[in-house]
Write a protein that holds these residues in place. Structure first.
Motif, mmCIF file in Angstrom:
data_model
loop_
_atom_site.group_PDB
_atom_site.id
_atom_site.type_symbol
_atom_site.label_atom_id
_atom_site.label_comp_id
_atom_site.label_asym_id
_atom_site.label_seq_id
_atom_site.Cartn_x
_atom_site.Cartn_y
_atom_site.Cartn_z
ATOM 1 N N GLN A 17 0.825 -1.217 0.000
ATOM 2 C CA GLN A 17 0.000 0.000 0.000
ATOM 3 C C GLN A 17 0.861 1.271 0.000
ATOM 4 O O GLN A 17 0.758 2.106 0.899
ATOM 5 N N GLU A 20 -1.280 4.654 0.329
ATOM 6 C CA GLU A 20 -1.940 4.815 1.621
ATOM 7 C C GLU A 20 -0.926 4.934 2.765
ATOM 8 O O GLU A 20 -1.113 5.722 3.694
ATOM 9 N N ALA A 21 0.152 4.158 2.681
ATOM 10 C CA ALA A 21 1.157 4.179 3.747
ATOM 11 C C ALA A 21 1.866 5.526 3.820
ATOM 12 O O ALA A 21 2.032 6.099 4.902
ATOM 13 N N LEU A 24 -0.102 8.583 5.131
ATOM 14 C CA LEU A 24 -0.238 8.626 6.588
ATOM 15 C C LEU A 24 0.753 9.602 7.215
ATOM 16 O O LEU A 24 0.462 10.215 8.249
ATOM 17 N N SER A 209 1.583 -3.104 6.750
ATOM 18 C CA SER A 209 0.288 -2.530 6.363
ATOM 19 C C SER A 209 0.019 -1.288 7.199
ATOM 20 O O SER A 209 0.713 -1.011 8.180
ATOM 21 N N VAL A 210 -1.008 -0.552 6.795
ATOM 22 C CA VAL A 210 -1.309 0.715 7.453
ATOM 23 C C VAL A 210 -1.591 0.521 8.937
ATOM 24 O O VAL A 210 -1.192 1.345 9.768
ATOM 25 N N GLU A 214 0.214 2.431 12.054
ATOM 26 C CA GLU A 214 -0.546 3.225 13.023
ATOM 27 C C GLU A 214 -0.287 2.792 14.462
ATOM 28 O O GLU A 214 -0.739 3.465 15.399
#
Length: 236
Positions: A17, A20-21, A24, A209-210, A214
């Motif tokens: 990703q 998306e990553a 962030l 992954s995201v 997080e």
């Protein structure tokens, strides 16, 4: 005060990703006063003028290929003081065919051990294992990881081949398992820094992954790593 310039380079294998990553972390960079440029390929690395004016490169490009000119541009920029950082496969599993890139980064993804064969279903989580990220003594004192205690994750656990020019801030240990061929526990670096000429490099291996990015510990390490890697006036 001159505004710092960050270059975010993303692409490669979509399983990590990259869009998306990296999205962030863009607010963090901007809130810390960086002018941010985002590129969807490594072509920018061959632009000597652009790289010379870049204070930090954040790379999220898993596998993929890089040209000789692009890699030379990246290496030259880092040696001249441009910071270089990233996480997981976006920096530790980039450009597998390039030994010069491996030499720059100092560590290369080898594998991520999996669950018992009978528990695997052909999905990404076949390789998700509970494991601990353990701070080293150097890590407990380093500004990137100071104040962070050992923490647990349930995701890919990177086994990394590396050299001894890296300064390891955190490790993770792969235990002996009946279905695996190794005969004693193997400890891999999970977070490390590297000095290359006037440049600073930071590699954080968690980040598949995201949701992993997080994790407050992982995110803090990556964000502090961005600040620490950024070009310094003294080059030290």
């Amino acid at each position: 005060m001159t505004q710092k310039r960050a270059l975010v380079v993303r692409g490669g294998w979509e399983g990590h990703q990259p869009v998306e990553a990296t999205e962030l972390f863009l607010p963090f960079l901007r809130s810390n006063g960086y002018a941010v440029r985002v590129e969807e390929s490594t072509e920018i690395y061959a632009d000597a003028a652009e790289m010379a004016g870049t204070d930090l490169v954040v790379q999220c490009v898993t596998m993929s290929e890089i040209t000789r000119e692009q890699l030379a541009g990246l290496i030259s920029a880092v040696a001249a003081g441009t910071g270089f950082t990233g996480w997981h496969g976006g920096i530790a599993d980039s450009f597998r065919a390039s030994s010069d890139y491996l030499h720059l980064v100092g560590g290369q993804f080898a594998t991520h051990p999996g669950k018992k064969p009978c528990e695997r279903r052909g999905a990404a989580d076949d390789n998700f294992l509970p494991h601990t990220i353990t701070l080293t003594e150097a890590g407990r004192a380093h500004p990137i990881t100071a104040g962070i205690e050992d923490f647990a994750l349930d995701t890919e656990q990177y086994w990394v081949l590396h050299d001894d020019l890296i300064d390891v801030l955190a490790t993770t240990t792969h235990p002996v398992r009946p279905w695996e061929p190794w005969h004693r526990p193997v400890t891999s670096p999970a977070v490390w820094t590297r000095r290359w000429g006037a440049g600073r490099i930071v590699v954080t291996t968690p980040g598949h992954s995201v949701d992993v990015l997080e994790n407050p510990h992982v995110r803090t390490i990556i964000e502090r790593g961005m600040l620490w890697a950024t070009r310094t006036a003294s080059g030290s």
